[in-house]
Design an enzyme around this catalytic site. Structure first.
Site, short mmCIF file in Angstrom:
data_model
loop_
_atom_site.label_atom_id
_atom_site.label_comp_id
_atom_site.label_asym_id
_atom_site.label_seq_id
_atom_site.Cartn_x
_atom_site.Cartn_y
_atom_site.Cartn_z
N ASN A 42 3.91 -3.55 -1.36
CA ASN A 42 3.56 -2.13 -1.33
C ASN A 42 4.18 -1.47 -0.10
O ASN A 42 4.34 -2.09 0.95
CB ASN A 42 2.04 -1.92 -1.37
CG ASN A 42 1.28 -2.66 -0.29
OD1 ASN A 42 1.66 -3.76 0.10
ND2 ASN A 42 0.21 -2.07 0.18
N GLU A 44 3.71 2.09 1.99
CA GLU A 44 2.90 3.30 2.15
C GLU A 44 3.67 4.39 2.88
O GLU A 44 4.77 4.16 3.41
CB GLU A 44 1.60 2.96 2.90
CG GLU A 44 0.71 2.01 2.11
CD GLU A 44 -0.61 1.72 2.81
OE1 GLU A 44 -0.73 1.96 4.04
OE2 GLU A 44 -1.52 1.24 2.10
N CYS A 53 2.87 1.19 -4.94
CA CYS A 53 2.27 -0.15 -5.06
C CYS A 53 3.35 -1.23 -5.21
O CYS A 53 4.46 -0.96 -5.68
CB CYS A 53 1.36 -0.22 -6.27
SG CYS A 53 0.01 0.96 -6.27
N GLU A 55 3.42 -3.61 -7.41
CA GLU A 55 3.74 -3.84 -8.82
C GLU A 55 4.82 -2.86 -9.29
O GLU A 55 5.75 -3.23 -10.00
CB GLU A 55 2.50 -3.68 -9.70
CG GLU A 55 1.39 -4.67 -9.38
CD GLU A 55 0.37 -4.11 -8.39
OE1 GLU A 55 0.77 -3.46 -7.40
OE2 GLU A 55 -0.84 -4.35 -8.61
N CYS A 86 -3.70 -1.27 -10.13
CA CYS A 86 -4.31 0.05 -10.30
C CYS A 86 -3.84 0.66 -11.63
O CYS A 86 -2.95 0.14 -12.31
CB CYS A 86 -3.96 0.95 -9.13
SG CYS A 86 -2.29 1.64 -9.19
N CYS A 89 -0.08 1.43 -12.01
CA CYS A 89 0.73 0.23 -12.26
C CYS A 89 0.52 -0.28 -13.68
O CYS A 89 1.46 -0.77 -14.31
CB CYS A 89 0.41 -0.85 -11.24
SG CYS A 89 0.98 -0.39 -9.58
ZN ZN Z 1 -0.76 0.20 -8.35
#
Ligand code: ZN
Length: 130
Positions: A42, A44, A53, A55, A86, A89
């Site tokens: 990930n 940010e 993310c 994924e 999430c 994703c």
């Molecule tokens: Zn995600």
């Protein structure tokens, strides 16, 4: 399904997570239709909406290499129980898989693991009408 190569790739990617805001490091690895593994962490941003993310970063890497069909996904976090992908994703994986039974393994640093499928996590993805 031999998960260990995917888990190792996801663990290695997680080491490179850029998570100065959440401190929630994630690594994800995808096994693609040609047998290759694409892993990412990930990343940010100080503008939260710009954070991406692991994924989705892994799926973007695979798609950018010309691949379109994930065969399996491993996600490594430090969460207990192991964190699942999430909603964003899940939708992204849905875009690129025809196999609703796409296997997904979530695992944490202690080795706790849960094996599930995209269909189980995301039974009704969005799709454009028509
Ligand atoms: Zn995600």
């Amino acid at each position: 399904m031999d998960w260990e190569p995917l888990v190792a790739a996801a663990r290695a990617a997680r080491e490179h997570a850029y998570a100065p805001y959440s401190h929630f490091a994630v690594g994800a690895a995808l096994l693609m239709e040609d047998g290759s593994i694409h892993a990412a962490a990930n990343v940010e941003n100080c503008i939260p909406a710009l954070s991406v993310c692991a994924e989705r970063n892994a799926m973007s890497a695979a798609a950018s290499a010309g691949l379109r069909l994930p065969q399996a996904v491993a996600v490594v976090t430090g969460a207990t129980p192991p964190a699942r992908p999430c909603g964003l994703c899940r939708q992204t994986l849905s875009e690129f898989t025809r196999d609703r039974d796409l296997p997904i393994l979530v695992i944490n640093a202690d080795g706790d693991r849960e094996e599930t499928t995209l269909a189980e996590l995301f039974p009704q993805p969005f799709s454009l009408p028509g």
